[in-house]
Design a protein around this motif. Structure first.
Motif, PDB file in Angstrom:
ATOM      1  N   GLY A 129       0.808  -1.222   0.000  1.00 29.31           N
ATOM      2  CA  GLY A 129       0.000   0.000   0.000  1.00 29.31           C
ATOM      3  C   GLY A 129       0.836   1.264   0.000  1.00 29.31           C
ATOM      4  O   GLY A 129       0.296   2.372  -0.089  1.00 29.31           O
ATOM      5  N   ASN A 130       2.162   1.115   0.102  1.00 34.41           N
ATOM      6  CA  ASN A 130       3.038   2.291   0.164  1.00 34.41           C
ATOM      7  C   ASN A 130       3.711   2.520  -1.186  1.00 34.41           C
ATOM      8  O   ASN A 130       4.580   1.751  -1.600  1.00 34.41           O
ATOM      9  N   LEU A 131       3.301   3.587  -1.830  1.00 35.49           N
ATOM     10  CA  LEU A 131       3.808   3.906  -3.168  1.00 35.49           C
ATOM     11  C   LEU A 131       5.133   4.654  -3.067  1.00 35.49           C
ATOM     12  O   LEU A 131       5.327   5.472  -2.164  1.00 35.49           O
ATOM     13  N   CYS A 132       6.041   4.361  -4.002  1.00 34.55           N
ATOM     14  CA  CYS A 132       7.285   5.141  -4.125  1.00 34.55           C
ATOM     15  C   CYS A 132       7.505   5.401  -5.595  1.00 34.55           C
ATOM     16  O   CYS A 132       7.770   4.473  -6.359  1.00 34.55           O
ATOM     17  N   ARG A 133       7.380   6.660  -6.014  1.00 32.82           N
ATOM     18  CA  ARG A 133       7.521   6.962  -7.450  1.00 32.82           C
ATOM     19  C   ARG A 133       8.980   6.927  -7.902  1.00 32.82           C
ATOM     20  O   ARG A 133       9.253   6.872  -9.092  1.00 32.82           O
ATOM     21  N   CYS A 134       9.935   7.018  -6.975  1.00 37.47           N
ATOM     22  CA  CYS A 134      11.350   6.887  -7.356  1.00 37.47           C
ATOM     23  C   CYS A 134      11.730   5.421  -7.566  1.00 37.47           C
ATOM     24  O   CYS A 134      12.787   5.139  -8.110  1.00 37.47           O
ATOM     25  N   GLY A 135      10.906   4.493  -7.079  1.00 31.87           N
ATOM     26  CA  GLY A 135      11.215   3.079  -7.267  1.00 31.87           C
ATOM     27  C   GLY A 135      12.316   2.570  -6.348  1.00 31.87           C
ATOM     28  O   GLY A 135      13.248   1.898  -6.783  1.00 31.87           O
ATOM     29  N   THR A 136      12.195   2.853  -5.063  1.00 32.83           N
ATOM     30  CA  THR A 136      13.225   2.390  -4.117  1.00 32.83           C
ATOM     31  C   THR A 136      12.883   1.028  -3.519  1.00 32.83           C
ATOM     32  O   THR A 136      13.524   0.602  -2.563  1.00 32.83           O
ATOM     33  N   TYR A 137      11.901   0.357  -4.073  1.00 41.71           N
ATOM     34  CA  TYR A 137      11.412  -0.889  -3.470  1.00 41.71           C
ATOM     35  C   TYR A 137      12.497  -1.940  -3.193  1.00 41.71           C
ATOM     36  O   TYR A 137      12.489  -2.548  -2.118  1.00 41.71           O
ATOM     37  N   PRO A 138      13.419  -2.200  -4.139  1.00 38.53           N
ATOM     38  CA  PRO A 138      14.409  -3.251  -3.829  1.00 38.53           C
ATOM     39  C   PRO A 138      15.212  -2.923  -2.568  1.00 38.53           C
ATOM     40  O   PRO A 138      15.507  -3.813  -1.774  1.00 38.53           O
ATOM     41  N   ARG A 139      15.532  -1.659  -2.389  1.00 43.56           N
ATOM     42  CA  ARG A 139      16.315  -1.294  -1.205  1.00 43.56           C
ATOM     43  C   ARG A 139      15.441  -1.278   0.053  1.00 43.56           C
ATOM     44  O   ARG A 139      15.932  -1.548   1.140  1.00 43.56           O
ATOM     45  N   ILE A 140      14.162  -0.962  -0.094  1.00 45.53           N
ATOM     46  CA  ILE A 140      13.254  -1.043   1.054  1.00 45.53           C
ATOM     47  C   ILE A 140      13.208  -2.484   1.553  1.00 45.53           C
ATOM     48  O   ILE A 140      13.323  -2.759   2.751  1.00 45.53           O
ATOM     49  N   ARG A 141      13.084  -3.414   0.616  1.00 44.11           N
ATOM     50  CA  ARG A 141      13.031  -4.825   0.986  1.00 44.11           C
ATOM     51  C   ARG A 141      14.321  -5.233   1.723  1.00 44.11           C
ATOM     52  O   ARG A 141      14.282  -5.856   2.792  1.00 44.11           O
ATOM     53  N   ALA A 142      15.446  -4.839   1.162  1.00 43.72           N
ATOM     54  CA  ALA A 142      16.735  -5.197   1.778  1.00 43.72           C
ATOM     55  C   ALA A 142      16.870  -4.561   3.162  1.00 43.72           C
ATOM     56  O   ALA A 142      17.372  -5.189   4.101  1.00 43.72           O
ATOM     57  N   ALA A 143      16.411  -3.314   3.294  1.00 44.79           N
ATOM     58  CA  ALA A 143      16.523  -2.618   4.584  1.00 44.79           C
ATOM     59  C   ALA A 143      15.638  -3.278   5.638  1.00 44.79           C
ATOM     60  O   ALA A 143      16.021  -3.366   6.807  1.00 44.79           O
ATOM     61  N   ILE A 144      14.473  -3.760   5.248  1.00 39.63           N
ATOM     62  CA  ILE A 144      13.592  -4.426   6.220  1.00 39.63           C
ATOM     63  C   ILE A 144      14.250  -5.720   6.717  1.00 39.63           C
ATOM     64  O   ILE A 144      14.261  -5.993   7.922  1.00 39.63           O
ATOM     65  N   HIS A 145      14.843  -6.470   5.792  1.00 41.28           N
ATOM     66  CA  HIS A 145      15.545  -7.693   6.220  1.00 41.28           C
ATOM     67  C   HIS A 145      16.696  -7.349   7.168  1.00 41.28           C
ATOM     68  O   HIS A 145      16.898  -8.015   8.179  1.00 41.28           O
ATOM     69  N   SER A 146      17.450  -6.299   6.838  1.00 41.89           N
ATOM     70  CA  SER A 146      18.569  -5.891   7.709  1.00 41.89           C
ATOM     71  C   SER A 146      18.087  -5.444   9.073  1.00 41.89           C
ATOM     72  O   SER A 146      18.680  -5.788  10.100  1.00 41.89           O
ATOM     73  N   ALA A 147      17.017  -4.652   9.073  1.00 44.14           N
ATOM     74  CA  ALA A 147      16.484  -4.155  10.349  1.00 44.14           C
ATOM     75  C   ALA A 147      16.025  -5.326  11.207  1.00 44.14           C
ATOM     76  O   ALA A 147      16.251  -5.350  12.423  1.00 44.14           O
TER      77      ALA A 147
END
Lengths: 154, 746
Positions: A129-147
């Motif tokens: 449900g969280n849109l990102c027009r810059c397309g940072t999704y791959p890094r969001i996914r990686a950051a969640i795993h790291s966190a």
């Protein structure tokens, strides 16, 4: 008549009609501009905050309906004291324009509180449900795993 | 962002004649130095328009808009590399509007050369035209030009400042400059004495600038390595201030409601209900719409909605079909350009098989995450504006004109931008804020567009149609004749921004098609301009956003007609024409393990586009596992010449691809009664985390020139997806968005 609410542990009394969405109370009345306006119709997640730990779209919650304690991005960490999830976001250099990231982090924090080690599918489910027009999704996914890893080790 | 306000205020109060401590270091101008817009801070110096040194440390001015592309970090890195400071020792601010900050690369990019074919003549011409930028107020961020523009002059700025600071130290210590070294913001003497730059700034400001050669890449400490973005911590803590976050004491909040029938005026309105609503201060008649000033943005928006308005109709064609009828009519008219005309295209070569196709792409909105917003404070003799914009000089001038002041009386603060993609090169949102503020002098007004206003009053990426006729023979392309028709965004923007008449061949309509590095012996591309007044502008990757799809998909069709692996087909055509392009195709082939054979349920497509000096090849993999089609994986290879920040390049190419795929899947702006039919993200959706493919990026450095990276990832993505869907389903997509013809995962 003034309405009172608790945001990031501070009690506030605001003199606004009860149907004003929480988003606009935070931004225009309390000056907490970390929570962003993106669509006003719960379609982008930029305005995500937590009420009693649950991620909600603040553009859809009327002031009069705010029953619990509100946490915004300002209550999660500060530049001098980043929370684990913000450290993970910085380590993965997630943000580009950065506008949606407050909402992404609030949503991710709620996910991690409930699901300490989420799978990719669980991340997809919670974060779509969280849109990102810059397309940072791959890094969001990686950051969640790291966190998740950092919080487990902490 | 507070201190840039002080800088700008001093600058405008003193005016450009007073250059206290301002010394121009060689490289920031081309022909004649423009006035340094910075004045010296107390006890410090502004050594050039890009740097201030005072007791607080070193402040770098990046007069390019930070809208997510990382330009602040990389421009700072260019200066810091030669200045011998670390990135964590500097602050970076947006520069004020000033001609010293003009964009020399922007106009060079606008020239109709093929680009990859950089002859001496073409290069010299680009340099000459680049100079005009200063005269034309082109302090614009766009066209992936920040790196071509800044690469030499930012390093030269740092080198010259370093040597001048050393000279100041040499004078003080009575030693020769050659005996001194610099390290982490200090000059180091042979005996170990260290003098911070801040202590030398005032002395250095009195010296003639010293020229210095640039360090070879082998000596770089910062450039070429991934740097932590200087805006990252602010952006993960909600403390980065975007335009919409401007909070000036006493601010009131305003909402806008403009005629949805684009180009139409307002005939009349009844605001009796709105004026009685809570928090409402007043209504402002703007001629083609109105604004409501209130105590809260939401209250203002509610009141704006409650006004009963009689709108005049739009002068534009009523609906989408009528709009595309006009574009089709342009294709039957006279060509505006023939920017590629190789060999003989009067007839298909003997023995060649003919391939023909027609393509169409829709209008698109930018849909930045942050809706348009600006804040203005008008005092009668002065206007102060806070705005996240890509063109400060244009904004300053337009706001001045709108309120009847001289440009010098307008102080503009450029903020962080919640996405730009070309939208914030426009002045409209700043001008409306200024006009509304004029109605309530001495009260700061923040004007915020609702998402619906933003979506329905954009400067759209033009819709386009194309006709292609190709010929294949012996497994290769021997003939390609393409006609592309669209509104000219360039001509409309030049008229809007600079008052320049529309004239000449328009590169924008055919960019990404005529200049593709393919050795097709008989190769012609003609552009046609549609006679329409729908507001159009620059959308990430501009003309290549249309042609990357239209042209490359037709190349794919020719490959299939020639019964050749589509990647190999492109590679053969590029090999003799432009080696770096061939190398990115080879790289994406190797990364993806491309075999041209896919198992049932999986499809793969390649897309290629040379744009903004960057050959980029993308492979997309799609999977049909019995539900909606998913994009599962993606591979991108691009040649940027010199990779200044590999981590940021990876982010830019990935993000640009996702922006392109979003449009390819779901993006379309359609019209009814001259009004845009889409309102918000539910009817203008984009990729989200669950339908974004896992992506790998490889950056190559075979080209000699340095390039930007914000845009070239967008065009080939759209084609690669359509070509992959063809591989999967056998259905050739000749129109976007793809959601109409394929069951895509939403």
């Amino acid at each position: 008549m003034p309405v009172s609410l608790t945001v990031n542990g501070t009690r506030h009394s605001v003199d606004l009609p009860e149907d004003v969405p929480l988003l606009w109370v935070l931004r225009d009345e309390l000056g907490l501009t970390g929570t962003k306006y993106g669509c006003g119709v719960a379609a982008c997640g930029a305005c995500t905050v937590q009420i009693d730990g649950e991620a909600v779209r603040s553009c859809q919650i009327a002031l009069g309906d705010v029953a619990g304690a509100v946490t915004t991005i300002e209550g999660v960490g500060t530049p001098d004291a980043l929370s684990a999830i913000q450290q993970a976001w910085a380590a993965h250099q997630v943000a580009q324009c950065g506008y949606c990231q407050s909402g992404q982090i609030m949503q991710a924090a709620a996910l991690l509180a409930q699901t300490p080690a989420p799978s990719d599918e669980e991340i997809d489910e919670a974060m779509q449900g969280n849109l990102c027009r810059c397309g940072t999704y791959p890094r969001i996914r990686a950051a969640i795993h790291s966190a998740a890893q950092m919080m487990k080790e902490a | 962002m507070a201190s840039i306000g002080k800088i700008a205020r001093r600058t405008f109060l003193i005016g450009s004649a007073a250059l206290v401590g301002g010394v121009a270091f060689g490289a920031y101008y081309v022909a004649r130095p423009a006035p340094n817009p910075l004045t010296a801070p107390e006890g410090g110096a502004t050594l050039n328009p890009f740097m201030m040194i005072d007791a607080n440390g070193i402040t770098l001015i990046a007069p390019r808009a930070e809208m997510g592309q990382g330009v602040h970090t990389t421009w700072a890195a260019l200066i810091a590399e030669e200045l011998d400071v670390d990135l964590d020792q500097v602050r970076v601010l947006h520069g004020p509007p000033a001609q010293a900050y003009y964009n020399s690369a922007m106009l060079g990019e606008a020239l109709p050369g093929k680009g990859y074919d950089r002859s001496d003549f073409a290069h010299a011409l680009a340099e000459q035209v680049g100079r005009i930028g200063k005269v034309m107020d082109m302090q614009v961020t766009g066209g992936s030009t920040s790196m071509p523009d800044g690469f030499e002059r930012m390093r030269a700025t740092g080198a010259s400042a370093r040597e001048t600071l050393k000279q100041a130290a040499a004078n003080r210590l009575g030693v020769d400059r050659a005996q001194l070294k610099t390290e982490r913001g200090e000059v180091v003497a042979p005996d170990g004495t260290r003098i911070p730059y801040a202590d030398l700034a005032v002395d250095a400001g009195k010296l003639d600038p010293v020229d210095a050669p640039l360090r070879p890449p082998a000596q770089w400490r910062i450039l070429g390595k991934t740097q932590p973005r200087i805006d990252m911590v602010a952006k993960v803590t909600g403390t980065a201030r975007f335009g919409i976050d401007t909070r000036v004491p006493g601010v009131k909040f305003a909402a806008l409601r403009m005629n949805p029938h684009l180009g139409g005026r307002m005939i009349g309105f009844d605001d009796s209900a709105a004026r009685a609503m809570p928090g409402v201060d007043r209504l402002v008649n703007l001629g083609d719409g109105l604004a409501v000033i209130a105590s809260n943005t939401w209250l203002a928006m509610q009141a704006a909605e409650a006004v009963r308005i009689d709108w005049a109709p739009s002068p534009n064609p009523a609906d989408t079909d009528a709009v595309f009828d006009r574009i089709a009519a342009a294709l039957d008219g006279e060509a505006n350009s023939t920017l590629r005309d190789d060999g003989d295209t009067s007839a298909l070569p003997l023995g060649a098989s003919e391939v023909t196709a027609e393509y169409q792409v829709p209008y698109l909105a930018h849909a930045t995450m942050e809706p348009m917003s600006a804040t203005a404070l008008y005092s009668g003799i002065k206007l102060e504006v806070w705005s996240g914009n890509q063109a400060p000089l244009l904004v300053q001038k337009a706001c001045a004109e709108a309120v009847g002041l001289e440009p010098e009386a307008v102080e503009l603060h450029t903020t962080y931008m919640g996405g730009g993609f070309g939208r914030r090169a426009e002045v409209d949102f700043s001008v409306y804020a200024a006009r509304v503020a004029k109605e309530l002098p001495d009260t700061p007004i923040q004007l915020t567009w609702s998402r619906e206003e933003d979506m329905r009053h954009d400067y759209y990426r033009p819709g386009a149609m194309a006709r292609f006729r190709g010929g294949v023979k012996d497994g290769t392309a021997v003939f390609l004749d393409g006609q592309i028709a669209a509104q000219s965004a360039t001509q409309q923007a030049m008229a809007r921004w600079l008052g320049l008449p529309a004239a000449g061949p328009d590169k924008g309509t055919v960019d990404g098609a005529f200049n593709q590095p393919y050795a097709i012996p008989n190769f012609r591309i003609r552009g046609y301009l549609a006679d329409l007044d729908i507001p159009v502008g620059f959308w990430r990757s501009v003309g290549s956003s249309m042609n990357g799809f239209l042209f490359d998909c037709f190349i794919d069709e020719m490959a299939h007609a020639a019964k050749v692996d589509p990647l190999k087909f492109r590679l053969q055509l590029a090999a003799d024409e432009h080696a770096p392009s061939a190398k990115v195709l080879e790289a994406v082939r190797d990364m993806s393990g491309w075999t041209c054979q896919t198992p049932a349920g999986i499809g793969r497509g390649v897309g290629f586009c040379y744009s903004f000096g960057v050959p980029t090849a993308t492979v997309i993999e799609v999977t049909d596992a019995g539900g909606p089609i998913r994009m599962t994986r993606a591979w991108i290879a691009a040649d940027v010449g010199t990779a200044l920040d590999p981590g940021n390049l990876e982010a830019q190419f990935t993000g640009a691809m996702i922006y392109g795929l979003s449009a390819a899947c779901f993006g379309e702006i359609t019209f009814a009664e001259g009004a845009v039919e889409q309102f918000n993200f539910p009817d203008y959706d984009a990729l989200r985390i669950h339908n974004t493919p896992v992506t790998e990026v490889k950056i190559l450095e075979n080209q000699e020139h340095v390039t930007g990276a914000g845009e070239p990832g967008t065009p080939p993505a759209m084609a690669a997806l359509a070509n992959a869907l063809y591989d999967l389903t056998g259905t050739r997509a000749r129109q976007l968005p793809l959601m109409h013809d394929f069951d895509l995962l939403t």
